[in-house]
Design a protein around this motif. Sequence first.
Motif, short mmCIF file in Angstrom:
data_model
loop_
_atom_site.label_atom_id
_atom_site.label_comp_id
_atom_site.label_asym_id
_atom_site.label_seq_id
_atom_site.Cartn_x
_atom_site.Cartn_y
_atom_site.Cartn_z
N MET A 43 0.96 -1.20 -0.13
CA MET A 43 0.10 -0.43 -0.41
C MET A 43 0.89 1.23 -0.14
O MET A 43 1.62 1.02 0.52
CB MET A 43 -0.86 -0.24 1.23
CG MET A 43 -1.67 -0.91 0.76
SD MET A 43 -3.14 -0.60 2.30
CE MET A 43 -4.60 -1.28 2.50
N GLY A 44 0.39 2.78 -0.93
CA GLY A 44 0.80 3.92 -0.74
C GLY A 44 0.50 4.49 -1.61
O GLY A 44 -0.60 3.87 -2.20
N TRP A 45 1.39 5.46 -1.94
CA TRP A 45 1.02 6.79 -2.86
C TRP A 45 1.16 6.57 -3.64
O TRP A 45 2.56 6.67 -4.43
CB TRP A 45 0.63 7.99 -1.98
CG TRP A 45 -0.24 7.74 -0.46
CD1 TRP A 45 -0.14 7.52 0.44
CD2 TRP A 45 -1.25 7.95 -0.97
NE1 TRP A 45 -0.83 8.59 1.47
CE2 TRP A 45 -1.77 9.03 0.39
CE3 TRP A 45 -2.25 8.85 -1.44
CZ2 TRP A 45 -2.88 8.49 1.02
CZ3 TRP A 45 -3.52 9.23 -1.60
CH2 TRP A 45 -3.84 8.92 -0.18
N ILE A 46 1.11 7.28 -4.99
CA ILE A 46 1.68 8.06 -6.21
C ILE A 46 1.42 8.91 -7.11
O ILE A 46 0.25 9.34 -6.72
CB ILE A 46 1.24 6.32 -7.55
CG1 ILE A 46 0.83 5.39 -7.09
CG2 ILE A 46 1.84 6.83 -9.08
CD1 ILE A 46 0.10 4.56 -8.51
N LEU A 47 2.38 9.46 -5.68
CA LEU A 47 2.50 11.02 -6.50
C LEU A 47 3.04 11.17 -7.48
O LEU A 47 4.18 11.51 -8.27
CB LEU A 47 3.37 11.58 -5.32
CG LEU A 47 2.38 11.28 -4.21
CD1 LEU A 47 3.97 11.73 -2.20
CD2 LEU A 47 1.06 11.25 -3.73
N LYS A 48 2.41 11.97 -8.72
CA LYS A 48 3.15 13.28 -10.15
C LYS A 48 3.55 14.60 -9.16
O LYS A 48 2.60 15.39 -8.61
CB LYS A 48 2.43 13.28 -10.76
CG LYS A 48 2.77 14.05 -12.22
CD LYS A 48 3.14 13.08 -12.67
CE LYS A 48 2.85 14.03 -14.29
NZ LYS A 48 4.48 13.04 -14.86
N THR A 49 5.11 14.38 -8.62
CA THR A 49 5.29 15.87 -7.81
C THR A 49 5.86 16.76 -8.73
O THR A 49 6.05 17.64 -8.17
CB THR A 49 7.11 14.87 -6.82
OG1 THR A 49 7.85 14.64 -8.01
CG2 THR A 49 6.24 14.11 -5.90
N ASN A 50 6.11 16.73 -10.16
CA ASN A 50 6.52 17.96 -10.92
C ASN A 50 6.28 16.93 -12.63
O ASN A 50 5.34 16.09 -12.67
CB ASN A 50 8.08 17.56 -11.10
CG ASN A 50 8.93 19.05 -12.32
OD1 ASN A 50 8.27 18.82 -13.40
ND2 ASN A 50 9.81 19.11 -11.24
N LYS A 51 5.65 18.21 -13.07
CA LYS A 51 5.37 18.00 -14.30
C LYS A 51 5.98 17.12 -15.86
O LYS A 51 5.36 16.18 -16.32
CB LYS A 51 4.88 18.61 -15.27
CG LYS A 51 3.36 19.96 -14.23
CD LYS A 51 2.71 21.07 -15.22
CE LYS A 51 2.65 22.08 -14.38
NZ LYS A 51 1.98 23.32 -15.02
N SER A 108 8.07 14.20 -14.67
CA SER A 108 8.71 14.09 -14.60
C SER A 108 8.22 12.40 -14.39
O SER A 108 6.51 12.74 -13.81
CB SER A 108 9.52 13.99 -13.12
OG SER A 108 8.84 14.46 -11.53
N ASN A 109 8.45 11.21 -13.77
CA ASN A 109 7.50 10.00 -14.29
C ASN A 109 7.02 10.51 -12.20
O ASN A 109 7.82 11.22 -11.47
CB ASN A 109 8.60 8.59 -13.92
CG ASN A 109 8.53 8.59 -15.63
OD1 ASN A 109 7.61 8.93 -16.36
ND2 ASN A 109 9.52 7.66 -15.42
N PRO A 110 5.76 9.45 -11.51
CA PRO A 110 5.36 9.45 -10.26
C PRO A 110 6.43 9.07 -9.65
O PRO A 110 7.48 8.11 -10.16
CB PRO A 110 4.05 8.88 -10.59
CG PRO A 110 4.01 7.92 -12.01
CD PRO A 110 5.00 8.88 -12.66
#
Length: 80
Positions: free
Chosen positions: A1-9, A11-13
């Motif tokens: 379990m975890g989060w998938i975060l897109k931190t920068n337009k 870059s990959n998450p």
Amino acid sequence: MGWILKTNKRSNPIIAAPGHKVSMQACLEIVMHCLKGYKLPEPTRLAHLYAGEIRDSLKSGSRQMTFDENMTGGQESKKG
């Protein structure tokens, strides 16, 4: 379990997963707090940069600074 975060337009998450006794919500809050405009959270980004510096110094054969020397700008910390 975890989060998938897109931190920068551009870059990959990244995947942020909670550790021992860390809730899913706390995990997300910690990672979001550590983002400083780069893909990686700041502690991870700094560790990556430091490891690259060590790698480069080992390749060039120059003397390697200790972590303490690096954090103090090469000045010996005086204790006592």
